[in-house]
Design a protein around this motif. Structure first.
Motif, PDB file in Angstrom:
ATOM      1  N   THR A   1     -10.201  72.669  51.617  1.00 31.75           N
ATOM      2  CA  THR A   1     -11.027  72.680  50.402  1.00 31.75           C
ATOM      3  C   THR A   1     -10.262  72.044  49.248  1.00 31.75           C
ATOM      4  N   HIS A   2      -8.934  72.180  49.282  1.00 39.24           N
ATOM      5  CA  HIS A   2      -8.139  71.582  48.217  1.00 39.24           C
ATOM      6  C   HIS A   2      -8.278  70.065  48.245  1.00 39.24           C
ATOM      7  N   GLU A   3      -8.243  69.509  49.451  1.00 43.83           N
ATOM      8  CA  GLU A   3      -8.418  68.048  49.521  1.00 43.83           C
ATOM      9  C   GLU A   3      -9.797  67.653  49.039  1.00 43.83           C
ATOM     10  N   SER A   4     -10.803  68.518  49.371  1.00 46.22           N
ATOM     11  CA  SER A   4     -12.152  68.136  48.971  1.00 46.22           C
ATOM     12  C   SER A   4     -12.289  68.163  47.458  1.00 46.22           C
ATOM     13  N   ILE A   5     -11.592  69.112  46.793  1.00 41.99           N
ATOM     14  CA  ILE A   5     -11.652  69.114  45.322  1.00 41.99           C
ATOM     15  C   ILE A   5     -11.055  67.821  44.804  1.00 41.99           C
ATOM     16  N   ASN A   6      -9.947  67.412  45.405  1.00 42.98           N
ATOM     17  CA  ASN A   6      -9.304  66.188  44.936  1.00 42.98           C
ATOM     18  C   ASN A   6     -10.221  64.987  45.108  1.00 42.98           C
TER      19      ASN A   6
ATOM     20  N   SER B   1     -21.334  72.373  23.802  1.00 42.96           N
ATOM     21  CA  SER B   1     -22.040  72.646  25.055  1.00 42.96           C
ATOM     22  C   SER B   1     -22.303  71.386  25.869  1.00 42.96           C
ATOM     23  N   LYS B   2     -21.305  70.475  25.887  1.00 46.49           N
ATOM     24  CA  LYS B   2     -21.433  69.285  26.718  1.00 46.49           C
ATOM     25  C   LYS B   2     -20.729  69.482  28.049  1.00 46.49           C
ATOM     26  N   GLY B   3     -19.734  70.354  28.090  1.00 44.54           N
ATOM     27  CA  GLY B   3     -18.956  70.544  29.303  1.00 44.54           C
ATOM     28  C   GLY B   3     -19.784  71.227  30.365  1.00 44.54           C
ATOM     29  N   LYS B   4     -19.607  70.779  31.622  1.00 44.75           N
ATOM     30  CA  LYS B   4     -20.364  71.413  32.702  1.00 44.75           C
ATOM     31  C   LYS B   4     -19.455  72.168  33.662  1.00 44.75           C
TER      32      LYS B   4
ATOM     33  N   GLU C   1     -20.127  64.611  32.639  1.00 43.69           N
ATOM     34  CA  GLU C   1     -21.148  64.062  33.515  1.00 43.69           C
ATOM     35  C   GLU C   1     -20.506  63.895  34.883  1.00 43.69           C
ATOM     36  N   PRO C   2     -21.044  64.505  35.906  1.00 43.68           N
ATOM     37  CA  PRO C   2     -20.369  64.386  37.200  1.00 43.68           C
ATOM     38  C   PRO C   2     -20.548  63.029  37.868  1.00 43.68           C
ATOM     39  N   GLY C   3     -21.494  62.229  37.409  1.00 43.23           N
ATOM     40  CA  GLY C   3     -21.654  60.912  38.026  1.00 43.23           C
ATOM     41  C   GLY C   3     -22.241  61.050  39.421  1.00 43.23           C
ATOM     42  N   ASP C   4     -21.558  60.487  40.415  1.00 44.47           N
ATOM     43  CA  ASP C   4     -22.076  60.567  41.783  1.00 44.47           C
ATOM     44  C   ASP C   4     -21.574  61.800  42.503  1.00 44.47           C
ATOM     45  N   SER C   5     -20.658  62.524  41.879  1.00 46.08           N
ATOM     46  CA  SER C   5     -20.000  63.612  42.588  1.00 46.08           C
ATOM     47  C   SER C   5     -20.875  64.857  42.600  1.00 46.08           C
ATOM     48  N   ASP C   6     -20.630  65.715  43.597  1.00 50.42           N
ATOM     49  CA  ASP C   6     -21.367  66.981  43.646  1.00 50.42           C
ATOM     50  C   ASP C   6     -20.455  68.138  43.281  1.00 50.42           C
ATOM     51  N   ILE C   7     -19.472  67.856  42.432  1.00 43.98           N
ATOM     52  CA  ILE C   7     -18.445  68.860  42.139  1.00 43.98           C
ATOM     53  C   ILE C   7     -19.055  70.058  41.427  1.00 43.98           C
ATOM     54  N   ILE C   8     -20.057  69.818  40.608  1.00 43.60           N
ATOM     55  CA  ILE C   8     -20.644  70.912  39.842  1.00 43.60           C
ATOM     56  C   ILE C   8     -21.428  71.817  40.773  1.00 43.60           C
TER      57      ILE C   8
END
Lengths: 135, 112
Positions: free
Chosen positions: B10-15, B41-44, B98-105
């Motif tokens: 999971t650590h690699e996936s966060i990276n 309130s811009k940070g997600k 803005e996460p862009g293309d990532s699904d990190i949020i």
């Protein structure tokens, strides 16, 4: 993602003469104004907290001890620490930004908030707001 | 043994997700801008390194609690977090706007 610097929020002033004092946001200016191009808000706070009242005190003494001295100020958001508490006291009609322009209007605004905060203190609600922050 | 392996994966996936945000999304690095992004309130999502001073960490967590924004405690110190962001400096905390293309949020706040 929820805005929390809204009117009636209790905050702690971090910098300046009133550092460490609790205050309540009356009006917030997120975008800033021409004079202050940063996020700031108009706060009304406690300059001198009411002292501890004990049962032994006479009526005159409790009246003297329950006095609250207030201040009204425009503060940058960076110099405030927001808290999870709110204080819904209606101060919008007593305080406005143009009350800070001249000395006598400021004194009148402080007197009005002093009256409102003192009556709120006497009801015993929002006890956290009227206790001094120990640091 | 199994748990250690799982955290490594999971650590690699966060990276990976963080690298994608750096490439395609909007973010701010650093304590002052993190607080600014929380105030307006811009940070997600907020990511904090593990060697962040405890007072600063609790302050950011308190702001995030008021904002109802997730905080992720990164498994690594500020040097590692800076490297994960692709920067040559240390990053103690960062805010994803803005996460862009990532699904990190979507995938991270369950983690905390």
């Amino acid at each position: 993602m929820v805005k929390f610097l809204k009117p009636n929020k209790a905050v702690i002033v971090l910098q300046g003469r009133y550092a460490g004092r609790k205050a309540v946001i009356v009006k917030s200016f997120d975008e800033g104004t021409r004079d202050r191009p940063y996020g700031h808000c108009l706060v009304a706070g406690i300059k001198k907290y009411p002292s501890k009242v004990i049962r032994k005190d006479s009526a005159k003494k409790t009246a003297k001890k329950s006095r609250v001295k207030c201040f009204v100020k425009l503060v940058n958001y960076q110099h405030l620490m927001p808290t999870r508490y709110t204080l819904d006291v209606d101060l919008k009609d007593a305080i406005s930004v143009d009350a800070l322009q001249t000395k006598d209007k400021k004194v009148a605004a402080c007197k009005a908030t002093k009256a409102r905060l003192e009556e709120r203190f006497k009801t015993g609600k929002n006890r956290w707001f009227f206790t001094k922050l120990r640091f | 043994m199994v748990a250690a392996k799982k955290t490594k994966k999971t650590h690699e996936s966060i990276n990976n997700r963080l690298a994608l945000v750096m490439k395609s999304g909007k973010y701010t690095l650093g304590y002052k801008t993190v607080l600014k992004s929380l105030r307006n309130s811009k940070g997600k999502l907020i990511i904090i390194a593990n060697n962040c001073p405890p007072l600063r960490k609790s302050e950011i967590e308190y702001y995030a609690m008021l904002c109802k924004v997730g905080v992720h405690h990164y498994n690594g110190n500020n040097v590692d977090l800076g490297t994960a962001c692709g920067k040559y400096f240390r990053v103690c905390c960062l805010s994803i706007i803005e996460p862009g293309d990532s699904d990190i949020i979507k995938s991270m706040p369950g983690d905390h």
